[in-house]
Motif scaffolding. Structure first.
Motif, PDB file in Angstrom:
ATOM      1  N   PRO A 263      48.530 -34.077 -11.974  1.00 22.05           N
ATOM      2  CA  PRO A 263      49.901 -33.950 -11.467  1.00 22.05           C
ATOM      3  C   PRO A 263      50.528 -32.639 -11.924  1.00 22.05           C
ATOM      4  O   PRO A 263      50.283 -32.161 -13.028  1.00 22.05           O
ATOM      5  CB  PRO A 263      50.621 -35.143 -12.099  1.00 22.05           C
ATOM      6  CG  PRO A 263      49.535 -36.121 -12.433  1.00 22.05           C
ATOM      7  CD  PRO A 263      48.325 -35.291 -12.747  1.00 22.05           C
ATOM      8  N   LYS A 264      51.312 -32.047 -11.061  1.00 19.87           N
ATOM      9  CA  LYS A 264      51.999 -30.785 -11.326  1.00 19.87           C
ATOM     10  C   LYS A 264      51.015 -29.669 -11.680  1.00 19.87           C
ATOM     11  O   LYS A 264      51.329 -28.756 -12.426  1.00 19.87           O
ATOM     12  CB  LYS A 264      53.045 -30.949 -12.412  1.00 19.87           C
ATOM     13  CG  LYS A 264      54.151 -31.908 -12.027  1.00 19.87           C
ATOM     14  CD  LYS A 264      55.198 -31.989 -13.098  1.00 19.87           C
ATOM     15  CE  LYS A 264      56.258 -33.005 -12.695  1.00 19.87           C
ATOM     16  NZ  LYS A 264      57.284 -33.148 -13.718  1.00 19.87           N
ATOM     17  N   ASN A 265      49.791 -29.778 -11.186  1.00 17.69           N
ATOM     18  CA  ASN A 265      48.747 -28.770 -11.377  1.00 17.69           C
ATOM     19  C   ASN A 265      48.343 -28.598 -12.843  1.00 17.69           C
ATOM     20  O   ASN A 265      47.849 -27.548 -13.238  1.00 17.69           O
ATOM     21  CB  ASN A 265      49.165 -27.431 -10.767  1.00 17.69           C
ATOM     22  CG  ASN A 265      47.965 -26.626 -10.311  1.00 17.69           C
ATOM     23  OD1 ASN A 265      46.920 -27.179  -9.964  1.00 17.69           O
ATOM     24  ND2 ASN A 265      48.100 -25.317 -10.317  1.00 17.69           N
ATOM     25  N   VAL A 266      48.566 -29.616 -13.666  1.00 15.03           N
ATOM     26  CA  VAL A 266      48.189 -29.579 -15.079  1.00 15.03           C
ATOM     27  C   VAL A 266      46.669 -29.647 -15.183  1.00 15.03           C
ATOM     28  O   VAL A 266      46.028 -30.453 -14.508  1.00 15.03           O
ATOM     29  CB  VAL A 266      48.833 -30.756 -15.848  1.00 15.03           C
ATOM     30  CG1 VAL A 266      48.283 -30.873 -17.252  1.00 15.03           C
ATOM     31  CG2 VAL A 266      50.334 -30.603 -15.874  1.00 15.03           C
ATOM     32  N   ARG A 267      46.107 -28.801 -16.029  1.00 16.87           N
ATOM     33  CA  ARG A 267      44.658 -28.841 -16.248  1.00 16.87           C
ATOM     34  C   ARG A 267      44.285 -30.164 -16.897  1.00 16.87           C
ATOM     35  O   ARG A 267      44.971 -30.641 -17.797  1.00 16.87           O
ATOM     36  CB  ARG A 267      44.229 -27.698 -17.148  1.00 16.87           C
ATOM     37  CG  ARG A 267      44.204 -26.350 -16.479  1.00 16.87           C
ATOM     38  CD  ARG A 267      43.845 -25.271 -17.494  1.00 16.87           C
ATOM     39  NE  ARG A 267      43.634 -23.988 -16.879  1.00 16.87           N
ATOM     40  CZ  ARG A 267      44.593 -23.107 -16.629  1.00 16.87           C
ATOM     41  NH1 ARG A 267      45.840 -23.375 -16.940  1.00 16.87           N
ATOM     42  NH2 ARG A 267      44.304 -21.948 -16.066  1.00 16.87           N
ATOM     43  N   THR A 268      43.164 -30.721 -16.439  1.00 16.51           N
ATOM     44  CA  THR A 268      42.631 -31.944 -17.036  1.00 16.51           C
ATOM     45  C   THR A 268      41.168 -31.706 -17.377  1.00 16.51           C
ATOM     46  O   THR A 268      40.507 -30.858 -16.779  1.00 16.51           O
ATOM     47  CB  THR A 268      42.742 -33.142 -16.069  1.00 16.51           C
ATOM     48  OG1 THR A 268      41.988 -32.859 -14.876  1.00 16.51           O
ATOM     49  CG2 THR A 268      44.190 -33.439 -15.714  1.00 16.51           C
ATOM     50  N   LEU A 269      40.688 -32.445 -18.358  1.00 19.58           N
ATOM     51  CA  LEU A 269      39.292 -32.310 -18.755  1.00 19.58           C
ATOM     52  C   LEU A 269      38.623 -33.677 -18.739  1.00 19.58           C
ATOM     53  O   LEU A 269      39.119 -34.629 -19.341  1.00 19.58           O
ATOM     54  CB  LEU A 269      39.195 -31.698 -20.157  1.00 19.58           C
ATOM     55  CG  LEU A 269      39.591 -30.224 -20.199  1.00 19.58           C
ATOM     56  CD1 LEU A 269      40.955 -30.085 -20.824  1.00 19.58           C
ATOM     57  CD2 LEU A 269      38.578 -29.422 -20.926  1.00 19.58           C
ATOM     58  N   GLY A 270      37.500 -33.733 -18.060  1.00 22.20           N
ATOM     59  CA  GLY A 270      36.696 -34.940 -18.032  1.00 22.20           C
ATOM     60  C   GLY A 270      35.872 -35.069 -19.300  1.00 22.20           C
ATOM     61  O   GLY A 270      35.883 -34.183 -20.168  1.00 22.20           O
ATOM     62  N   GLN A 271      35.143 -36.149 -19.389  1.00 25.71           N
ATOM     63  CA  GLN A 271      34.380 -36.449 -20.602  1.00 25.71           C
ATOM     64  C   GLN A 271      33.355 -35.362 -20.922  1.00 25.71           C
ATOM     65  O   GLN A 271      33.235 -34.937 -22.070  1.00 25.71           O
ATOM     66  CB  GLN A 271      33.697 -37.802 -20.464  1.00 25.71           C
ATOM     67  CG  GLN A 271      33.010 -38.264 -21.726  1.00 25.71           C
ATOM     68  CD  GLN A 271      32.472 -39.673 -21.598  1.00 25.71           C
ATOM     69  OE1 GLN A 271      32.610 -40.321 -20.565  1.00 25.71           O
ATOM     70  NE2 GLN A 271      31.846 -40.160 -22.646  1.00 25.71           N
ATOM     71  N   SER A 272      32.625 -34.869 -19.945  1.00 25.50           N
ATOM     72  CA  SER A 272      31.599 -33.857 -20.218  1.00 25.50           C
ATOM     73  C   SER A 272      32.243 -32.528 -20.635  1.00 25.50           C
ATOM     74  O   SER A 272      31.734 -31.844 -21.525  1.00 25.50           O
ATOM     75  CB  SER A 272      30.673 -33.662 -19.018  1.00 25.50           C
ATOM     76  OG  SER A 272      31.393 -33.168 -17.909  1.00 25.50           O
ATOM     77  N   ALA A 273      33.367 -32.164 -20.019  1.00 27.21           N
ATOM     78  CA  ALA A 273      34.065 -30.936 -20.409  1.00 27.21           C
ATOM     79  C   ALA A 273      34.609 -31.055 -21.822  1.00 27.21           C
ATOM     80  O   ALA A 273      34.571 -30.088 -22.597  1.00 27.21           O
ATOM     81  CB  ALA A 273      35.191 -30.617 -19.425  1.00 27.21           C
ATOM     82  N   ARG A 274      35.116 -32.246 -22.183  1.00 34.34           N
ATOM     83  CA  ARG A 274      35.627 -32.449 -23.543  1.00 34.34           C
ATOM     84  C   ARG A 274      34.501 -32.371 -24.567  1.00 34.34           C
ATOM     85  O   ARG A 274      34.669 -31.788 -25.648  1.00 34.34           O
ATOM     86  CB  ARG A 274      36.360 -33.784 -23.651  1.00 34.34           C
ATOM     87  CG  ARG A 274      37.656 -33.812 -22.856  1.00 34.34           C
ATOM     88  CD  ARG A 274      38.531 -35.006 -23.189  1.00 34.34           C
ATOM     89  NE  ARG A 274      37.875 -36.282 -23.187  1.00 34.34           N
ATOM     90  CZ  ARG A 274      37.795 -37.114 -22.134  1.00 34.34           C
ATOM     91  NH1 ARG A 274      38.340 -36.756 -20.979  1.00 34.34           N
ATOM     92  NH2 ARG A 274      37.201 -38.275 -22.252  1.00 34.34           N
ATOM     93  N   ALA A 275      33.335 -32.932 -24.244  1.00 37.95           N
ATOM     94  CA  ALA A 275      32.186 -32.870 -25.161  1.00 37.95           C
ATOM     95  C   ALA A 275      31.738 -31.426 -25.346  1.00 37.95           C
ATOM     96  O   ALA A 275      31.448 -30.984 -26.465  1.00 37.95           O
ATOM     97  CB  ALA A 275      31.047 -33.732 -24.638  1.00 37.95           C
ATOM     98  N   ARG A 276      31.702 -30.675 -24.272  1.00 33.84           N
ATOM     99  CA  ARG A 276      31.307 -29.262 -24.350  1.00 33.84           C
ATOM    100  C   ARG A 276      32.343 -28.468 -25.145  1.00 33.84           C
ATOM    101  O   ARG A 276      31.989 -27.630 -25.979  1.00 33.84           O
ATOM    102  CB  ARG A 276      31.143 -28.696 -22.945  1.00 33.84           C
ATOM    103  CG  ARG A 276      30.606 -27.283 -22.920  1.00 33.84           C
ATOM    104  CD  ARG A 276      30.207 -26.929 -21.501  1.00 33.84           C
ATOM    105  NE  ARG A 276      29.855 -25.549 -21.391  1.00 33.84           N
ATOM    106  CZ  ARG A 276      28.650 -25.032 -21.631  1.00 33.84           C
ATOM    107  NH1 ARG A 276      27.673 -25.825 -22.010  1.00 33.84           N
ATOM    108  NH2 ARG A 276      28.417 -23.750 -21.487  1.00 33.84           N
ATOM    109  N   LEU A 277      33.612 -28.749 -24.922  1.00 38.43           N
ATOM    110  CA  LEU A 277      34.674 -28.076 -25.654  1.00 38.43           C
ATOM    111  C   LEU A 277      34.600 -28.412 -27.142  1.00 38.43           C
ATOM    112  O   LEU A 277      34.812 -27.537 -27.988  1.00 38.43           O
ATOM    113  CB  LEU A 277      36.032 -28.465 -25.072  1.00 38.43           C
ATOM    114  CG  LEU A 277      37.241 -27.692 -25.543  1.00 38.43           C
ATOM    115  CD1 LEU A 277      37.079 -26.193 -25.299  1.00 38.43           C
ATOM    116  CD2 LEU A 277      38.486 -28.202 -24.838  1.00 38.43           C
ATOM    117  N   ALA A 278      34.275 -29.647 -27.476  1.00 37.99           N
ATOM    118  CA  ALA A 278      34.121 -30.039 -28.882  1.00 37.99           C
ATOM    119  C   ALA A 278      32.963 -29.275 -29.516  1.00 37.99           C
ATOM    120  O   ALA A 278      33.063 -28.826 -30.661  1.00 37.99           O
ATOM    121  CB  ALA A 278      33.895 -31.546 -28.994  1.00 37.99           C
TER     122      ALA A 278
END
Length: 122
Positions: free
Chosen positions: A53-68
Motif C-alpha cells: 500500500p502507498k508504494n511502500v517497499r515490502t520484503l518476502g521471506q526469501s528477501a528477508r533471509a538474504r538481507l539477514a
C-alpha cells in the motif's frame, strides 16, 4: 441513504500484503538496518523488494533471509562490494564465500596472537 460497511461486507483493500511480506520499516527494525541501507542493497540488485500500500517497499521471506545474510556478513567485516561478489543468487554459501571467511578467520587469529604477544611484553 449511505451504505454501511461492516467487517463482513467491507471491500477488500486494493493492495493487500501477502502474509509472508513485511514492510521495509519492520524488516529494518528487526535486522538493525537503516531504510537507506536496504534501498541501497535493492538498487545494487542484492535483494528484490515488492510494493505494498502507498508504494511502500515490502520484503518476502526469501528477501528477508538474504538481507539477514548480508547484514551478518557486514557485521563480520566484509565490505558490501565483496558480499555482492561472493553471495550466490539464492543466498547459499558458495565455496568462494567459505574460503573468504576462512581466510578472514586466519587473519584474525594472527592479529590476536600479535596483540597477545604485545600485551605480554608490557
Amino acid at each position: 441513504m449511505q451504505a454501511v460497511h461492516t467487517a463482513a461486507t467491507a471491500p477488500a483493500p486494493r493492495f493487500a500484503l501477502r502474509s509472508s511480506e513485511l514492510p521495509i520499516g519492520v524488516v529494518a527494525e528487526q535486522l538493525g538496518l537503516t531504510l537507506r541501507a536496504i534501498r541501497h542493497y535493492e538498487e545494487m540488485g542484492l535483494i528484490a523488494c515488492g510494493r505494498g500500500p502507498k508504494n511502500v517497499r515490502t520484503l518476502g521471506q526469501s528477501a528477508r533471509a538474504r538481507l539477514a545474510a548480508i547484514a551478518d556478513l557486514k557485521a563480520l567485516g566484509l565490505p558490501i562490494s565483496e558480499i555482492a561478489d561472493l553471495l550466490g543468487p539464492d543466498g547459499a554459501c558458495p565455496d568462494r564465500l567459505k574460503a573468504r571467511l576462512r581466510a578472514q578467520l586466519e587473519a584474525l587469529d594472527a592479529r590476536r596472537s600479535a596483540i597477545a604477544g604485545y600485551l605480554s611484553g608490557l
